[in-house]
Motif scaffolding. Sequence first.
Motif: not given
Length: 549
Positions: A121, A167, A177, A182-183, A197
């Motif tokens: 990540p 997150s 992430h 979705r970041m 996030v």
Amino acid sequence: MLSLHLDSADVEGPPWRPTGTGWAAGPCTVEPFRHAALEDFALVSDGRLLIVVRERCAGEPPPERGTGALQGGLTALEPGRLDDVAAGMRAWPLGWLTVEVTGSGRGIRVVLETGDWGVAPVFAIARDGELWGDWDPARLFPVAGGPKLDRVRAAHFLAVFDSSYSSATLVSEIQMHTERSRMVWDPAADGRPALSVEYPVGVDPPLPRRLKPGADPPAAFWEILTSSLRRWLEGYPEGVVVEVSGGLDSAVVAAAASSVAGQPVRSCGIALAGASREDERARRSVVARLFGLEDREVDILDWLPFAPDTCRIAGGPVVPWEECYYEAADAMLAAATGAGGTLVLTGLGGDELCGRRPGERPAPARGGDNGGPASPWLAVPAFLSADTRAAYDETRGRLARAPHPLAAISVPECIAIGSAMYMRRGTWAVHPLATPQLVQFCAQLPREWRSGRRVERTLLSRLGLPRQLTHPAVRDDFMPALAAAFRHRARPAVDRLFSSPRLADLGLVDRDRLVAHYAAWCAEGSDVDGAMPLYAAAALELTVRALEG
């Protein structure tokens, strides 16, 4: 899977271009982790940039069908096609990560998306119109700018040695992430954090089902496992290594890898300390001999946690949520790469494959002394400050986690926190027992095939492994090594850390009680599990000092 730095004041200017190590626009950069197991490319259309980094998959055309994209290149698409490509990426069968950049300057908006593997990540910090991201959280410490710990998470970590898959991280400015999330970075956002996030919907685990007449669960398990492995191993141009512990999971992975790899497979492992040492080494030897593995062993007694001159004490990366036995694991990876291995297969996820389902669980065990869940050492350490104990009590031993994935949540958590260790050595870790296909299959098995991990034990017996390995008499245990380290070889370093702890300056621990507790534990001489809270304090202390530079 990548590193990046974006400045909303600087993106407005020269267009994005490939650089050989990634892509740049002025001083802004995006650099993927380059490895034989990965591929990357970039597409631009309608004023939007889409960067893709993903695991190579045997049988799938590289890099993206019909786009004309080249590995490491930047390809212009006709208007309207970028959304279709981005949507298609979400169906990629292995790990993937995309970065989409829209706009420029103060109007820039960046979205990072990832699949349900959660591999490698991105850890990220946003501040003053800039975004930093990296697969190695330790490289963000200078950006974090001091010991800005999340006090509640630090309290939780010190109390029960858990960082919670989320997150949020122990370092308040650093976000992670998580899988399927979705970041979003939007520096012009009004009234909202510039970096956020967006979690996915949680997954309900599949329920057990009845078997069809004549069904053969071990054979189906083997077919799913070997089919999955072919996606990584077929045509892989470099060396393949299996981590072999002598346990069920690594033996199953070693068997599958040796059957499908088009090359000799190597193995590596760690010789443990304590009562399980010789039995574990004998089991590892059986696996290596039976499947023709070229084995390399690292002795944990030579690489004890926080021992003199080892990597973390000597100034190497210190990330508190990473591997407790980082020194030995890193030495094992060094041995693997020295033998030419760059793709490392692990047994991670195997412990969770055959877990109990709703209605099968026994009554919960009694919690800790504050009503929270039972911790590894059963009681909240006495050296925590009153404020830390109060902060921990507020969580009741629980922190908000990301929504539940298909696998047990500990699986993406372990994948996420372990990825950087492999990548620092130039290797890529693959976890064949954590694939969605195998997780779903095992979740639907009737209880009699999951109980006692019967499906794996039966499969290994069919593959010719003796009962010594399918039903080991001794349970492997890393704790004796940690206890030996903290009582002996690591004690000078830990004494120095605890003599003037920054954790006490931050109000997290009571210095005098910490020193007295450590001395009493060392003198007691037989308590092994008591090493864990001391390790948690030492690891977080080292982290604070690393954050301060």
